[in-house]
Enzyme design. Structure first.
Site, short mmCIF file in Angstrom:
data_model
loop_
_atom_site.label_atom_id
_atom_site.label_comp_id
_atom_site.label_asym_id
_atom_site.label_seq_id
_atom_site.Cartn_x
_atom_site.Cartn_y
_atom_site.Cartn_z
N GLY A 478 23.97 15.52 18.51
CA GLY A 478 24.52 15.04 19.51
C GLY A 478 25.00 16.11 20.75
O GLY A 478 25.31 15.59 21.84
N GLU A 720 33.53 22.98 17.97
CA GLU A 720 34.75 22.52 17.22
C GLU A 720 36.14 23.23 17.85
O GLU A 720 36.97 22.56 17.89
CB GLU A 720 34.56 22.85 15.68
CG GLU A 720 33.90 22.00 14.92
CD GLU A 720 33.38 22.52 13.68
OE1 GLU A 720 33.71 22.20 12.62
OE2 GLU A 720 32.52 23.33 13.61
MO1 MOS Z 1 31.68 19.83 11.57
S1 MOS Z 1 33.41 19.44 10.66
O1 MOS Z 1 31.29 21.31 10.80
O2 MOS Z 1 30.60 18.74 11.48
#
Ligand code: MOS
Length: 759
Positions: A478, A720
């Site tokens: 996504g 992230e």
């Molecule tokens: Mo991420 S926790 O590497 O989907």
């Protein structure tokens, strides 16, 4: 930083703010997610889940349920594992089967290790029939004592041995003699991934082949695991995930429902759909484990760190040893001669934990960056200045330079954009303009997340209709993977992005990476670049060999491919011939190129560098003491994530992560009731995630310095890092407003009622 790599200057399509190419498919409902697949004769599976948190299944009485309308099968340990060959196998330890989430196949034994564990599976003609029959299955348990305690340092609890994660110097001696110290314990709760799209499997068995429509962040890994679990060769399994409604790590590795659905499909010879509902998502498809971290910092009076000691534990379950790597960023974020990171696991009767966005580093940085904020206060030093004072361009844990580290620039730019210079550091001293009842708190924290490139392949075809096709056995969680892949093909060939078709989400394509660890972009881009270059070479060879080509018999190295044309290298592209025309005239349908990426571990140059992304988060909170209202008002997020391939999708990642950070800071917490061990708030009414109303005004800045060690494009990954640092920056801002240091997430208004400041 490396200077020996010649900089590649891409065209303007790289770094543009192109909208997602898959956007229209999603907004028109055309995109098919796993649970959207329907097949003739498809039947529905509903799991029966344990209502005790520990013990054994004494008996299962399915006599009533079997008589109910539409019921086709009720699978449980006794009938499923009765045959000669087990329906499901374990992965061989240390083998190459891929990574699974739970190490045991479902229903393998009768031991119950957590509330909500699968104990049976009902399959019926319709979902409603399966649901009704599942409710009619009578399961008797021999319950055993269970433990869901949140006290991870409880001496009564079995703790797995302390492990040393990173060590240099002598922290004990350095801490003892440090003039300024912080010694505090920080706690982050269990959190549950709540992507919009719930987990689902539609399993189709057509002997000897399985086709699994999955919610998977790693179709190739899923194929490998299912081949071993189902006991069939890999080539007999195809895993398809065309679109994902996000995953946050919860869909990285296969969960038991996938194997159960596939086993049922094989047994009944009917397509089987198994959808994990929202409540079950709190039980059987992972969570971020609870962590408890003690941080001891020692510094000189001038603010130089002399010792950094982090000791953390996290809960795991009774089947798997899952370490939440809270020390991920600790060893290298700051310069200090003395450092120790230790960790331990503590077993609880909860489902198996799994990575959740920024696993390890995100809760780890809540502790480390909160402690840095406390150190700045103890030093009477500005927290931005403290971090700059301890910045380093060498990863002291590995004695290697960073491939590209601009942490200081993140801090300085963030401070400038936020207006940090106007901060009055006195607690409770700042007021909301125009509303003197509301106290403002300004806080900040640093961020880091790893950067990595794995090995993979990609294929590119330049087609005689003037379009291109790029394919790879990876998937788009996504984040914009479809879009950035098209941009790279367009960049190299000059074919407009809307003429590049991207094919992903199918394990039968050339092997691509899991969408995890913010590594997919850096991993696949070099393979796509290589494949595209090879396809262009083939197109040029065609131009040279075809008798009717204007370039017939010209030396291949005198020709170039740019702006979608083949032309004489020394002449502008406009003088050349569109590649489609060359291919058509030569009666060649496609120029096919294959490409590979070399993993960073096998790249001798990369081995000399430490590769990470960095960032800084600046947060303004509002605290209205009259009505105990706390809200995050404004966030400035500065990210050093290498070259940004697509500004729009990249900014989306940071915006979403900051919103998730507000949830982590103020709202999210999975509660296991000590009465039964059940995750109690397993729904959207009781498990609070940040909504639009909770979302601050967010400003995102990318430094956009290419990281040559990650590849020609210099992209790292930005999925992230946007979450890292948000929660500690909120805690820092809350302290600034209220004088209360909250060391246990989420920060609740109850924590602040004793605040000694009033407006
Ligand atoms: Mo991420 S926790 O590497 O989907």
């Amino acid at each position: 930083m490396p200077t020996d790599t010649p900089a590649y200057t891409p065209s303007a399509v790289i770094g543009s703010d192109l909208a997602r190419i898959d956007g229209p498919l999603k907004t028109t409902g055309t995109a098919q997610y796993a649970a959207d697949f329907h097949f003739p004769g498809m039947v529905h599976a509903v799991p029966v889940t344990s209502t005790v948190a520990a013990g054994t299944v004494r008996s299962i009485d399915d006599s009533q349920a079997r008589k109910m309308p539409g019921v086709l099968a009720i699978l449980h340990h006794d009938n499923l594992y009765r045959g000669e060959a087990p329906p499901l196998f374990r992965l061989a330890p240390g083998g190459h089967g891929g990574r699974t989430s739970e190490s045991r196949p479902p229903l393998e034994d009768k031991t119950v290790r957590y509330w909500g564990q699968y104990v049976a599976l009902v399959v019926a003609e319709t979902y409603e029939q399966a649901l009704a029959a599942a409710a009619a299955v009578q399961v008797a348990y021999d319950p055993a004592p269970f433990n869901v305690s949140t006290q991870l340092d409880d001496p009564q609890t079995e703790q797995l041995p302390l492990r040393t994660e990173s060590k240099r110097g002598d922290v004990e001696a350095a801490f003892a003699s440090a003039p300024v110290k912080v010694d505090q314990t920080y706690i982050t709760p269990a959190e549950t991934h709540n992507p919009m799209e719930m987990h689902a499997t539609v399993a189709v068995w057509s002997a000897p082949n399985f086709t699994l429509y999955e919610t998977s962040q790693g179709v190739v890994n899923h194929q490998h695991v299912m081949a071993e679990t189902l006991g069939v060769p890999r080539e007999n399994i195809q895993v398809i995930t065309r679109f994902l409604g996000s995953g946050f790590g919860g869909k990285l590795f296969p969960w038991p429902h996938s194997a159960l659905a596939a086993a049922a499909a094989r047994q009944l010879n009917r397509p089987v759909k198994l959808s994990v509902n929202r409540k079950q998502m709190f039980q059987t498809v992972g969570h971020r484990p609870r962590t408890q971290q003690r941080i001891k910092l020692g510094a000189t009076a001038g603010g130089k760190l002399v010792s950094l000691h982090q000791d953390y534990r996290n809960h795991t379950n009774f089947g798997d040893d899952i370490r939440e790597n809270c020390g991920e960023a600790t060893p290298f974020l700051y310069s200090t001669p003395n450092l120790l990171v230790t960790s331990a696991l503590v077993r609880r009767n909860v489902g198996t934990p799994t990575p959740m966005r920024g696993p390890g580093a995100v809760p780890g940085l809540f502790a480390l960056e909160s402690a840095m904020d406390e150190l700045a206060i103890a030093l009477k030093m500005d927290p931005v200045a403290l971090r700059i004072e301890n910045d380093t361009l060498i990863d002291e844990s590995q004695n290697k330079p960073f491939s590209s580290r601009h942490y200081k620039e993140c801090l300085e730019l963030g401070a400038a954009k936020f207006g940090w210079a106007k901060r009055n550091s006195a607690i409770g001293s700042m007021r909301k303009p125009g509303d003197s009842d509301v106290i403002l708190g300004w806080g900040m924290a640093g961020a880091s997340w790893g950067a990595f490139r794995g090995a993979c392949q990609a294929s590119v075809a330049l087609l005689s209709d003037g379009t291109a096709r790029v394919s790879c056995g990876t998937q788009d969680v996504g984040t914009g993977t479809y879009t950035v892949f098209a941009q790279v093909v367009s960049d190299r060939t000059g074919i407009p992005v809307d003429r590049v078709r991207v094919v992903l989400g199918d394990s039968s394509l050339v092997p691509g990476p899991t969408s995890g660890g913010s590594t997919a972009t850096a991993t696949v881009l070099p393979a796509i670049a290589d494949a595209t270059d090879n396809a262009m070479k083939i197109a040029i060879s065609t131009a040279v060999s075809a008798l009717n080509s204007p370039f017939h018999s010209k030396p291949a190295d005198s020709l170039a491919f740019s702006e979608g044309r083949i032309h004489i290298k020394t002449q502008p592209a406009a003088t050349g011939v569109p590649f489609a025309q060359i291919l058509t005239q030569a009666q060649v349908q496609a120029a096919n190129g294959e490409g590979t990426s070399v993993g960073i571990g096998a790249d001798p140059k990369a081995r000399n560098y430490s590769t990470h992304s960095f960032g800084a988060q600046f947060v303004e909170i509002e605290w209205d003491p009259g009505i105990a209202r706390l809200r995050v008002n404004r966030v400035v997020s500065v990210i050093d994530g290498g070259r940004i391939i697509n500004r729009k999708t990249a900014a989306n990642q940071i915006l979403g992560a900051v919103v998730m950070g507000v949830g982590m800071g103020l709202l999210e917490e999975t509660l296991y009731t000590p009465r039964t061990g059940q995750p109690l708030n397993s729904n959207f009414a009781d498990y609070l995630v940040a909504t639009h109303a909770d979302s601050p005004q967010i400003e995102v800045h990318f430094l956009d310095h290419p990281d040559p060690i990650l590849g020609e494009y210099g992209a790292r990954g930005i999925g992230e890092i946007g979450l890292a640092g948000v929660a500690p920056a909120i805690a820092s801002a809350v302290y600034h407003a209220t004088g209360i240091r909250v060391r246990t997430l989420p920060i609740k208004i109850e924590d602040l009622l004793s605040a000694n400041v009033s407006a």
